[in-house]
Design a protein around this motif. Sequence first.
Motif, mmCIF file in Angstrom:
data_model
loop_
_atom_site.group_PDB
_atom_site.id
_atom_site.type_symbol
_atom_site.label_atom_id
_atom_site.label_comp_id
_atom_site.label_asym_id
_atom_site.label_seq_id
_atom_site.Cartn_x
_atom_site.Cartn_y
_atom_site.Cartn_z
ATOM 1 N N ASP A 181 3.059 5.709 12.813
ATOM 2 C CA ASP A 181 2.504 4.814 11.798
ATOM 3 C C ASP A 181 1.542 3.836 12.453
ATOM 4 O O ASP A 181 1.642 3.547 13.652
ATOM 5 N N THR A 182 0.619 3.323 11.675
ATOM 6 C CA THR A 182 -0.200 2.187 12.093
ATOM 7 C C THR A 182 0.687 0.946 12.134
ATOM 8 O O THR A 182 1.626 0.821 11.345
ATOM 9 N N ASN A 183 0.405 0.032 13.024
ATOM 10 C CA ASN A 183 1.163 -1.210 13.084
ATOM 11 C C ASN A 183 0.718 -2.106 11.917
ATOM 12 O O ASN A 183 -0.123 -2.995 12.064
ATOM 13 N N GLN A 184 1.297 -1.839 10.758
ATOM 14 C CA GLN A 184 0.914 -2.549 9.537
ATOM 15 C C GLN A 184 1.163 -4.051 9.657
ATOM 16 O O GLN A 184 0.332 -4.867 9.233
ATOM 17 N N ASP A 185 2.324 -4.422 10.211
ATOM 18 C CA ASP A 185 2.686 -5.833 10.311
ATOM 19 C C ASP A 185 1.650 -6.618 11.115
ATOM 20 O O ASP A 185 1.163 -7.665 10.679
ATOM 21 N N ASP A 186 1.324 -6.112 12.285
ATOM 22 C CA ASP A 186 0.402 -6.835 13.162
ATOM 23 C C ASP A 186 -0.990 -6.911 12.552
ATOM 24 O O ASP A 186 -1.665 -7.938 12.663
ATOM 25 N N GLY A 187 -1.425 -5.834 11.899
ATOM 26 C CA GLY A 187 -2.737 -5.845 11.268
ATOM 27 C C GLY A 187 -2.842 -6.910 10.196
ATOM 28 O O GLY A 187 -3.833 -7.670 10.129
ATOM 29 N N ASP A 294 -8.488 -1.316 6.819
ATOM 30 C CA ASP A 294 -8.836 0.100 7.028
ATOM 31 C C ASP A 294 -10.026 0.226 7.964
ATOM 32 O O ASP A 294 -10.040 1.061 8.839
ATOM 33 N N ASP A 295 -11.075 -0.580 7.696
ATOM 34 C CA ASP A 295 -12.357 -0.453 8.388
ATOM 35 C C ASP A 295 -12.967 0.918 8.115
ATOM 36 O O ASP A 295 -13.235 1.705 9.028
ATOM 37 N N ILE A 296 -13.211 1.196 6.824
ATOM 38 C CA ILE A 296 -13.859 2.445 6.459
ATOM 39 C C ILE A 296 -15.288 2.447 6.974
ATOM 40 O O ILE A 296 -15.842 1.397 7.321
ATOM 41 N N ALA A 297 -15.901 3.611 7.015
ATOM 42 C CA ALA A 297 -17.233 3.752 7.615
ATOM 43 C C ALA A 297 -18.260 2.859 6.925
ATOM 44 O O ALA A 297 -19.223 2.406 7.555
ATOM 45 N N GLU A 298 -18.065 2.600 5.626
ATOM 46 C CA GLU A 298 -19.057 1.814 4.867
ATOM 47 C C GLU A 298 -18.805 0.311 4.927
ATOM 48 O O GLU A 298 -19.592 -0.468 4.361
ATOM 49 N N ALA A 299 -17.726 -0.133 5.570
ATOM 50 C CA ALA A 299 -17.357 -1.548 5.526
ATOM 51 C C ALA A 299 -18.464 -2.454 6.052
ATOM 52 O O ALA A 299 -18.687 -3.554 5.541
ATOM 53 N N GLY A 300 -19.178 -1.992 7.063
ATOM 54 C CA GLY A 300 -20.263 -2.798 7.621
ATOM 55 C C GLY A 300 -21.489 -2.858 6.741
ATOM 56 O O GLY A 300 -22.398 -3.645 6.998
ATOM 57 N N SER A 301 -21.514 -2.035 5.683
ATOM 58 C CA SER A 301 -22.662 -2.011 4.777
ATOM 59 C C SER A 301 -22.382 -2.713 3.455
ATOM 60 O O SER A 301 -23.228 -2.719 2.557
ATOM 61 N N PHE A 302 -21.173 -3.266 3.296
ATOM 62 C CA PHE A 302 -20.889 -4.062 2.103
ATOM 63 C C PHE A 302 -21.792 -5.300 2.109
ATOM 64 O O PHE A 302 -22.384 -5.647 3.131
ATOM 65 N N ILE A 303 -21.900 -5.961 0.965
ATOM 66 C CA ILE A 303 -22.670 -7.201 0.881
ATOM 67 C C ILE A 303 -21.704 -8.326 0.517
ATOM 68 O O ILE A 303 -21.240 -8.398 -0.625
ATOM 69 N N GLN A 311 -7.994 0.493 11.444
ATOM 70 C CA GLN A 311 -6.929 1.455 11.709
ATOM 71 C C GLN A 311 -7.503 2.608 12.532
ATOM 72 O O GLN A 311 -8.541 3.159 12.176
ATOM 73 N N ASP A 312 -6.789 3.009 13.576
ATOM 74 C CA ASP A 312 -7.245 4.101 14.436
ATOM 75 C C ASP A 312 -6.637 5.407 13.939
ATOM 76 O O ASP A 312 -5.630 5.890 14.464
ATOM 77 N N PHE A 313 -7.269 5.991 12.915
ATOM 78 C CA PHE A 313 -6.732 7.215 12.322
ATOM 79 C C PHE A 313 -6.765 8.381 13.302
ATOM 80 O O PHE A 313 -5.894 9.253 13.272
ATOM 81 N N ALA A 314 -7.768 8.406 14.176
ATOM 82 C CA ALA A 314 -7.842 9.480 15.167
ATOM 83 C C ALA A 314 -6.633 9.445 16.093
ATOM 84 O O ALA A 314 -6.059 10.484 16.438
ATOM 85 N N GLU A 315 -6.214 8.249 16.478
ATOM 86 C CA GLU A 315 -5.043 8.117 17.351
ATOM 87 C C GLU A 315 -3.757 8.472 16.609
ATOM 88 O O GLU A 315 -2.841 9.079 17.178
ATOM 89 N N VAL A 316 -3.685 8.107 15.332
ATOM 90 C CA VAL A 316 -2.516 8.498 14.524
ATOM 91 C C VAL A 316 -2.403 10.019 14.474
ATOM 92 O O VAL A 316 -1.324 10.591 14.681
ATOM 93 N N GLY A 317 -3.532 10.691 14.216
ATOM 94 C CA GLY A 317 -3.518 12.156 14.169
ATOM 95 C C GLY A 317 -3.128 12.766 15.493
ATOM 96 O O GLY A 317 -2.345 13.724 15.550
ATOM 97 N N ARG A 318 -3.656 12.204 16.586
ATOM 98 C CA ARG A 318 -3.321 12.728 17.918
ATOM 99 C C ARG A 318 -1.833 12.568 18.199
ATOM 100 O O ARG A 318 -1.175 13.503 18.695
ATOM 101 N N CYS A 319 -1.280 11.399 17.893
ATOM 102 C CA CYS A 319 0.144 11.158 18.134
ATOM 103 C C CYS A 319 1.014 12.099 17.312
ATOM 104 O O CYS A 319 2.053 12.578 17.785
#
Length: 356
Positions: A181-187, A294-303, A311-319
């Motif tokens: 799981d992602t560390n929901q509490d710490d996030g 989450d930090d989705i790919a579009e988050a930096g393009s919001f206004i 969230q490091d989804f790639a690391e979750v998948g690897r684990c």
Amino acid sequence: MSESPPRGVAPDPAGDNGRAPRRRRVSMADVARLAGVSAQTVSRVSTGHPGVVGSTRKQVLDAMRTLGYRPNSAARALKYGEFRTIGVILFTLSTTGNSRTLEAIASHAADEGYVITLIPVAAPTQDGVYGAFTRLGELAVDAVIVIMEVHLLDSTTLVLPPDVPVVVVDSDAGDRYCVVDTNQDDGARQAVDHLLDLGHRTVWHVAGPEESYASQRRTLAWRTALAEAGRPVPPPYRGNWSAEAGYRIGRELADRTDCTAIFVANDQMALGVLRALHGAGRIVPGEVSVVGFDDIAEAGSFIPPLTTVHQDFAEVGRCCVEAALRQVRTGSAETGTTLVPTRLVVRDSTAPPPGG
């Protein structure tokens, strides 16, 4: 004139009733003969084994394409005791977390020479999960990864089959299964602490669905962080992960002059909140700060560009894949929870409160 079989492949004898001869299945030996390599080399290429020279691998792949060779997974399973397949059970692909986790699992499985078989479950019930396991058993898998947002596995009424290695994503069942799981509490704490450090008196919260384990953990961490800081704890607003829900709740929060900071449980709802605040004439971050998750790919393009918890989804998948294959290779089940760290990405949607 009938089509001739590929070089090195003989046709079967004529079939019944004078029908044309059927071409026999291309074998590994046929591929080896055409490529000029050993059958063992062909086997290594077909299973994605890394220890094959690039030029040799190309020869073998070219021979496979020429002959139309398809590896016999059933025969390989009988020989090596594995199907090189991981089953994935999940309830929805509509959420960012599930879709990106699935993508990461498929990618890391491929790196290990495995494929995934996806079984969606329409209803999050015990019968639904058992039905999915039954289907996966018919399709023959080496291990199962279960991606579920609901609390089904947290209940002692559900027991998964003991003869299949299991990894569970996003659950509180680490005492009975291997959980990643992602560390929901710490996030969530990072989000709240960031807003309090900027000088906001308290932080309002747009939560996810009540039945979601991730949503529950983020809400609990938000409430605990405020209580430990001695700050007022406003009532949370409940959404469903969608931008539409964020917009509806954002319109309510926009009318509250005492609301200067909002922690939203995911980026999609945060997008809706930003739109609602803008429509109400509330300036972000001049009057109201907003943090997502989450930090989705579009988050930096919001206004404005959204401050959010990555969230490091790639690391979750690897684990997940590593834990599943570790159980396959050792032949023993595992329990316990692996938490993947989060990090706060600060962008332009947060600032000190007005007059702060």
